[in-house]
Design an enzyme around this catalytic site. Structure first.
Site, short mmCIF file in Angstrom:
data_model
loop_
_atom_site.label_atom_id
_atom_site.label_comp_id
_atom_site.label_asym_id
_atom_site.label_seq_id
_atom_site.Cartn_x
_atom_site.Cartn_y
_atom_site.Cartn_z
N LYS A 78 0.85 -1.20 0.00
CA LYS A 78 0.00 0.00 0.00
C LYS A 78 0.88 1.25 0.00
CE LYS A 78 -3.84 1.93 2.75
NZ LYS A 78 -4.68 1.73 3.95
N SER A 153 -9.56 1.85 3.11
CA SER A 153 -8.74 2.60 2.20
C SER A 153 -7.74 1.75 1.42
CB SER A 153 -7.96 3.68 2.99
OG SER A 153 -7.10 3.07 3.93
N SER A 177 -9.66 -0.52 7.24
CA SER A 177 -9.14 -0.39 5.87
C SER A 177 -8.52 -1.65 5.27
CB SER A 177 -8.10 0.73 5.81
OG SER A 177 -8.76 1.96 5.75
N1 GLN Z 1 -12.83 4.32 6.67
C1 GLN Z 1 -12.11 4.62 7.87
C2 GLN Z 1 -11.64 6.04 7.84
O1 GLN Z 1 -11.86 6.67 6.88
C3 GLN Z 1 -10.99 3.64 8.05
C4 GLN Z 1 -9.71 4.03 7.41
C5 GLN Z 1 -8.55 3.14 7.73
O2 GLN Z 1 -8.67 2.10 8.36
N2 GLN Z 1 -7.37 3.61 7.33
O3 GLN Z 1 -11.06 6.53 8.75
#
Ligand code: GLN
Length: 467
Positions: A78, A153, A177
């Site tokens: 990532k 994400s 994410s």
């Molecule tokens: N969707 C969550 C956020 O926007 C989780 C993001 C993540 O785990 N990096 O914070």
């Protein structure tokens, strides 16, 4: 639809027996990347020549009889993880032109075990998002149906595995994410216990929530990669000395009533979930329905604390030290402002402002302190459930993958999609999403297991019963 490659253990057997070579395996993945990546947009950079050179070297080591534990494992990372000599941009314009000067511990340990890094994967900017639509480099499309999002994400990381463009991806999970895109794409994803894997070299979003974990088709691949990555490195003081599992095998598992009764839960996900519970029953597990009184507090707690931490972490991106810098500013203050205005996306700006607000002198106690107190209550209640049961199970998400653009106009709707996943980050506990079949539209569904601290391997064993 889904290409489910063989597990790494089988590939390894063939490699060691001389039936296949790393070069052949890497080339196979590169061919799939050329075919699928141009429209799926999972990889932001592909290290084609470099990974072939490395494959040749590792083939030599295999011949010489000193192959590492992950020899020939093709991994994508990532865009939040640093890899020495390679750009890392966190899906953001603010890091345009930045090159990592060192590798993240998680990445370095995979390299030391002879894994091959094939490329850098698209994600929501700084990990802030649930659909990968907040990337400065465009959304990632779901390989199961390209009209739908990949989830976020770690959307690029999920689709890269889903479409067979790499064997394993390294994602990050601050509020879901890893698990959410894994569920949306029909693969498995593991968020380890907070502090099990060093965050050294991870571009920080919310430091008391951030974790790094593997995503793959096979549970065995997740276990192998976690084993290599985990443990102290001397650079992240939150990493645990010894990761001792508390697994007690009571053969009791809990689900939370407020989750399965939640109005947002899609009917066929509920049905598939209860069908899986029947399977556990048939295998001798007792299923307990428990109350979780803080369901309404999960998202506010998560979004107050993570935005507060993000506003502080992202202060370093000011045009001075790295990445983008605006042209022709009259003074230093104008340079800061214009740089950040130009290069941060809308969602990142929204969160910096929200986080700055909850940390401001007049509102600190009302929001930040309060959220810390509620965090503790959520932790205590969750641990009380796990004192009595081995695992807490739930669907990973309340619905399957949204259509592209479906949630982008309303940030609150977007945040609601994180309801089932943030508890594991608020508490720091390990959580795993595994595929749970397809809904009536042919989109993948996910089954989530949360365990006690350091119970990852027991969770992986347990979920073998699901499919
Ligand atoms: N969707 C969550 C956020 O926007 C989780 C993001 C993540 O785990 N990096 O914070």
């Amino acid at each position: 639809m889904n290409l489910v490659p063989v597990a790494y253990s089988e590939i390894r057997r063939d490699l060691l027996a001389g039936k296949r070579s790393c070069v052949e395996i890497v080339q196979g993945h590169l061919d799939r990347i050329s075919k699928y990546n141009p429209h799926l947009n999972a990889f932001l950079a592909v290290y084609d020549e470099e990974s072939l050179v490395r494959a040749r070297e590792i083939d030599e080591r295999i011949k010489a009889g000193n192959a590492g534990a992950l020899a020939g494992l093709v991994v994508g990372i990532k865009d939040l993880l640093c890899y020495e000599g390679h750009p890392s941009q966190a899906g953001s314009r603010i890091l345009d032109g930045f090159q990592s000067t060192f590798s993240a511990t998680a990445v370095q340990r995979l390299l030391d075990a002879d894994a091959i890094i094939i490329g850098r994967q698209n994600c929501d900017e700084f990990g802030m998002g649930s659909t990968n639509e907040n990337s400065a480099f465009g959304p990632v499309l779901n390989y199961a149906n390209t009209a739908h999002v990949a989830g976020g994400s770690s959307g690029g990381s999920a689709v890269a595995v889903q479409a067979g463009m790499c064997q394993v991806s390294l994602g990050t999970d601050t509020g879901g994410s890893i698990r959410m895109p894994a569920a949306f794409c029909g693969i498995a994803g593991l968020k380890p216990t907070y502090g099990r894997v060093s965050r050294w070299g991870l571009i920080a979003y919310a430091s008391s929530f951030d974790t790094i974990g593997p995503m793959a088709h096979h549970l065995g691949d997740l276990a192998l990669v976690l084993k290599v990555m985990e443990g102290k490195d001397g650079y992240d003081s939150t990493v645990m000395d010894e990761s001792v599992s508390n697994y007690s095998a009571t053969q009791r598992i809990a689900y939370m009533k407020e989750i399965v009764e939640h109005p947002s839960l899609q009917a066929d996900i509920r049905e598939a979930f209860f069908a899986r519970l029947e399977r556990f029953k048939a295998n001798g597990y007792e299923i307990v329905a428990v109350d979780f009184p803080y369901i309404e507090q999960l998202l506010p707690t998560y979004y107050v604390l993570t935005t507060a931490e993000a506003s502080s972490n992202l202060a370093r991106f000011d045009g001075v030290k790295y990445g983008h810098r605006t042209e022709g500013a009259a003074d230093l203050m104008e340079m800061y402002k214009k740089t950040r205005h130009e290069a941060f996306g809308e969602e990142v700006k929204r969160r910096i402002m929200l986080g700055t607000f909850v940390l401001s002198a007049d509102y600190y106690d009302a929001y930040y302190t309060k959220a810390q107190q509620v965090r503790r209550l959520i932790q205590e209640k969750t641990l009380a459930i796990l004192a009595d049961c081995d695992f807490i199970v739930s669907p990973t998400t309340s619905s399957t993958a949204y259509k592209i653009g479906e949630k982008t106009l309303d940030p609150l709707q977007m945040y609601l999609g994180d309801l089932f996943t943030v508890q594991a980050n608020i508490t720091g506990l390990p959580a795993l999403s595994v595929p749970m079949g397809l809904d009536s539209n042919g989109l993948p569904m996910g089954f989530q297991v949360t365990g006690r601290a350091c119970d990852e391997y027991a969770m992986l064993e347990f979920t073998k019963l699901i499919n």
